[in-house]
Design a protein around this motif. Sequence first.
Motif, PDB file in Angstrom:
ATOM      1  N   ARG A   1      13.869 -30.378 -21.123  1.00 20.22           N
ATOM      2  CA  ARG A   1      12.598 -30.162 -20.422  1.00 20.22           C
ATOM      3  C   ARG A   1      12.777 -29.949 -18.932  1.00 20.22           C
ATOM      4  O   ARG A   1      12.097 -29.106 -18.341  1.00 20.22           O
ATOM      5  N   ALA A   2      13.660 -30.702 -18.310  1.00 21.87           N
ATOM      6  CA  ALA A   2      13.815 -30.611 -16.854  1.00 21.87           C
ATOM      7  C   ALA A   2      14.351 -29.245 -16.444  1.00 21.87           C
ATOM      8  O   ALA A   2      13.819 -28.604 -15.526  1.00 21.87           O
ATOM      9  N   VAL A   3      15.389 -28.788 -17.106  1.00 20.44           N
ATOM     10  CA  VAL A   3      15.977 -27.486 -16.782  1.00 20.44           C
ATOM     11  C   VAL A   3      14.983 -26.372 -17.103  1.00 20.44           C
ATOM     12  O   VAL A   3      14.802 -25.440 -16.318  1.00 20.44           O
ATOM     13  N   ALA A   4      14.317 -26.481 -18.251  1.00 24.22           N
ATOM     14  CA  ALA A   4      13.342 -25.452 -18.640  1.00 24.22           C
ATOM     15  C   ALA A   4      12.193 -25.373 -17.638  1.00 24.22           C
ATOM     16  O   ALA A   4      11.742 -24.269 -17.279  1.00 24.22           O
ATOM     17  N   ALA A   5      11.727 -26.522 -17.173  1.00 24.38           N
ATOM     18  CA  ALA A   5      10.623 -26.532 -16.206  1.00 24.38           C
ATOM     19  C   ALA A   5      11.047 -25.914 -14.876  1.00 24.38           C
ATOM     20  O   ALA A   5      10.303 -25.122 -14.281  1.00 24.38           O
ATOM     21  N   LEU A   6      12.246 -26.257 -14.415  1.00 27.83           N
ATOM     22  CA  LEU A   6      12.734 -25.689 -13.165  1.00 27.83           C
ATOM     23  C   LEU A   6      12.915 -24.175 -13.318  1.00 27.83           C
ATOM     24  O   LEU A   6      12.548 -23.405 -12.430  1.00 27.83           O
ATOM     25  N   ALA A   7      13.468 -23.761 -14.442  1.00 28.63           N
ATOM     26  CA  ALA A   7      13.666 -22.327 -14.690  1.00 28.63           C
ATOM     27  C   ALA A   7      12.335 -21.581 -14.665  1.00 28.63           C
ATOM     28  O   ALA A   7      12.236 -20.498 -14.091  1.00 28.63           O
ATOM     29  N   GLN A   8      11.325 -22.184 -15.244  1.00 30.62           N
ATOM     30  CA  GLN A   8      10.004 -21.540 -15.254  1.00 30.62           C
ATOM     31  C   GLN A   8       9.401 -21.508 -13.850  1.00 30.62           C
ATOM     32  O   GLN A   8       8.845 -20.494 -13.436  1.00 30.62           O
ATOM     33  N   ASP A   9       9.525 -22.602 -13.133  1.00 34.44           N
ATOM     34  CA  ASP A   9       8.944 -22.672 -11.785  1.00 34.44           C
ATOM     35  C   ASP A   9       9.569 -21.670 -10.816  1.00 34.44           C
ATOM     36  O   ASP A   9       8.890 -21.164  -9.929  1.00 34.44           O
ATOM     37  N   LEU A  10      10.850 -21.412 -10.963  1.00 33.76           N
ATOM     38  CA  LEU A  10      11.561 -20.553 -10.004  1.00 33.76           C
ATOM     39  C   LEU A  10      11.731 -19.116 -10.491  1.00 33.76           C
ATOM     40  O   LEU A  10      12.317 -18.284  -9.795  1.00 33.76           O
ATOM     41  N   ASP A  11      11.216 -18.807 -11.646  1.00 34.27           N
ATOM     42  CA  ASP A  11      11.430 -17.518 -12.302  1.00 34.27           C
ATOM     43  C   ASP A  11      10.727 -16.362 -11.592  1.00 34.27           C
ATOM     44  O   ASP A  11       9.527 -16.435 -11.334  1.00 34.27           O
ATOM     45  N   THR A  12      11.506 -15.327 -11.268  1.00 32.78           N
ATOM     46  CA  THR A  12      10.958 -14.050 -10.799  1.00 32.78           C
ATOM     47  C   THR A  12      11.852 -12.936 -11.331  1.00 32.78           C
ATOM     48  O   THR A  12      13.033 -13.154 -11.624  1.00 32.78           O
ATOM     49  N   LEU A  13      11.304 -11.758 -11.450  1.00 28.96           N
ATOM     50  CA  LEU A  13      12.095 -10.606 -11.910  1.00 28.96           C
ATOM     51  C   LEU A  13      13.229 -10.298 -10.946  1.00 28.96           C
ATOM     52  O   LEU A  13      14.340  -9.972 -11.366  1.00 28.96           O
ATOM     53  N   GLU A  14      12.969 -10.394  -9.647  1.00 24.60           N
ATOM     54  CA  GLU A  14      14.001 -10.096  -8.652  1.00 24.60           C
ATOM     55  C   GLU A  14      15.159 -11.080  -8.758  1.00 24.60           C
ATOM     56  O   GLU A  14      16.330 -10.694  -8.669  1.00 24.60           O
ATOM     57  N   ARG A  15      14.883 -12.338  -8.994  1.00 23.28           N
ATOM     58  CA  ARG A  15      15.956 -13.325  -9.131  1.00 23.28           C
ATOM     59  C   ARG A  15      16.775 -13.064 -10.396  1.00 23.28           C
ATOM     60  O   ARG A  15      18.000 -13.210 -10.384  1.00 23.28           O
ATOM     61  N   HIS A  16      16.108 -12.663 -11.459  1.00 18.64           N
ATOM     62  CA  HIS A  16      16.844 -12.305 -12.678  1.00 18.64           C
ATOM     63  C   HIS A  16      17.736 -11.086 -12.422  1.00 18.64           C
ATOM     64  O   HIS A  16      18.872 -11.031 -12.900  1.00 18.64           O
ATOM     65  N   ARG A  17      17.222 -10.121 -11.688  1.00 19.84           N
ATOM     66  CA  ARG A  17      18.001  -8.929 -11.371  1.00 19.84           C
ATOM     67  C   ARG A  17      19.243  -9.302 -10.569  1.00 19.84           C
ATOM     68  O   ARG A  17      20.345  -8.842 -10.847  1.00 19.84           O
TER      69      ARG A  17
END
Length: 134
Positions: A69-85
């Motif tokens: 849950r902790a990692v998933a929540a952080l991943a969701q909170d910080l998620d952007t298309l540019e960061r994935h790119r």
Amino acid sequence: MVSDWLTRLETRLAEGDDDELAIAIVALGYAAGEKIEIPDEERRPACRRALLLLAAGGDPARGLDLDGRAVAALAQDLDTLERHRLLQAGLDGLRQQGRGREHVSEAITGLANDPDLAWRAYCAAILAEELEAP
């Protein structure tokens, strides 16, 4: 310098087990994300929320679960298309540097083929940094 690190990682993966693979995935995610910039005013509150989730689940020093849950929540909170790119571009760069290292190359390819796992690995590394912070 990166070459030496990847060589040591190759040795650990060749001799290691599933725990070594999990550590390698997080380390590779972190290295691939070196060009990702997350402003402190976004990172700090997201990490605080993730740390609270981690603590609510028991011992926060027990280690991070990429599917937790902790990692998933952080991943969701910080998620952007540019960061994935940027993360994918970083994985492409690591893939070039990892050539000739069978286990490292396999781990990098796995991350590149699973962008969600790669993102969670990067975020797990961020959370690990927070856990180590004084």
